[in-house]
Design a protein around this motif. Structure first.
Motif, PDB file in Angstrom:
ATOM      1  N   SER A  13       0.826  -1.213   0.000  1.00 41.37           N
ATOM      2  CA  SER A  13       0.000   0.000   0.000  1.00 41.37           C
ATOM      3  C   SER A  13       0.858   1.260   0.000  1.00 41.37           C
ATOM      4  N   THR A  14       2.012   1.205   0.639  1.00 41.18           N
ATOM      5  CA  THR A  14       2.931   2.350   0.652  1.00 41.18           C
ATOM      6  C   THR A  14       3.533   2.547  -0.730  1.00 41.18           C
ATOM      7  N   LYS A  15       3.956   1.458  -1.352  1.00 39.45           N
ATOM      8  CA  LYS A  15       4.501   1.553  -2.708  1.00 39.45           C
ATOM      9  C   LYS A  15       3.453   2.153  -3.650  1.00 39.45           C
ATOM     10  N   ALA A  16       2.205   1.689  -3.518  1.00 42.67           N
ATOM     11  CA  ALA A  16       1.128   2.191  -4.373  1.00 42.67           C
ATOM     12  C   ALA A  16       0.917   3.690  -4.153  1.00 42.67           C
ATOM     13  N   TRP A  17       0.950   4.139  -2.898  1.00 46.22           N
ATOM     14  CA  TRP A  17       0.789   5.563  -2.625  1.00 46.22           C
ATOM     15  C   TRP A  17       1.922   6.357  -3.255  1.00 46.22           C
ATOM     16  N   LEU A  18       3.148   5.883  -3.093  1.00 47.17           N
ATOM     17  CA  LEU A  18       4.298   6.601  -3.657  1.00 47.17           C
ATOM     18  C   LEU A  18       4.224   6.679  -5.177  1.00 47.17           C
ATOM     19  N   GLY A  23       6.131  12.617  -6.689  1.00 51.16           N
ATOM     20  CA  GLY A  23       6.478  14.028  -6.801  1.00 51.16           C
ATOM     21  C   GLY A  23       5.855  14.884  -5.719  1.00 51.16           C
ATOM     22  N   ASP A  24       4.850  14.348  -5.025  1.00 52.87           N
ATOM     23  CA  ASP A  24       4.205  15.082  -3.939  1.00 52.87           C
ATOM     24  C   ASP A  24       5.028  14.970  -2.657  1.00 52.87           C
ATOM     25  N   ALA A  25       4.697  15.814  -1.683  1.00 56.48           N
ATOM     26  CA  ALA A  25       5.314  15.705  -0.359  1.00 56.48           C
ATOM     27  C   ALA A  25       4.961  14.342   0.220  1.00 56.48           C
ATOM     28  N   VAL A  26       5.934  13.706   0.833  1.00 59.99           N
ATOM     29  CA  VAL A  26       5.742  12.370   1.402  1.00 59.99           C
ATOM     30  C   VAL A  26       5.253  12.529   2.849  1.00 59.99           C
ATOM     31  N   PRO A  27       4.102  11.917   3.189  1.00 59.93           N
ATOM     32  CA  PRO A  27       3.578  12.033   4.550  1.00 59.93           C
ATOM     33  C   PRO A  27       4.550  11.466   5.590  1.00 59.93           C
TER      34      PRO A  27
END
Length: 78
Positions: A13-18, A23-27
């Motif tokens: 799920s983390t890989k999918a979010w990234l 390019g977005d700020a990483v939570p």
């Protein structure tokens, strides 16, 4: 530690979010997961970009690497 090494340790799920938010700020919780997997966001690694009040960002090269992974490609090791 290089991106190839800690990437393999991340939750799907983390890989999918990234990939989806490349390019977005990483939570903060994802930065913590990366750190727990062995990636130091304070290191002078090629994949570390800007970090500040708005959050952590990957370098342009890392954004390209994540995009390649998201496209099913195998990026060249660094």
């Amino acid at each position: 530690m290089n991106i190839e090494q800690w990437w393999a340790q991340l939750k799907p799920s983390t890989k999918a979010w990234l990939i989806d938010n490349n390019g977005d700020a990483v939570p903060a919780e994802i930065v913590t997961e990366i750190t727990n997997a062995g990636g130091s966001v304070e290191a002078d690694a090629w994949w570390v970009g800007d970090s500040g009040p708005s959050g952590f960002y990957f370098s342009d090269e890392a954004i390209d690497w994540i995009e390649a992974v998201g496209n099913g490609e195998t990026p060249e090791p660094r």
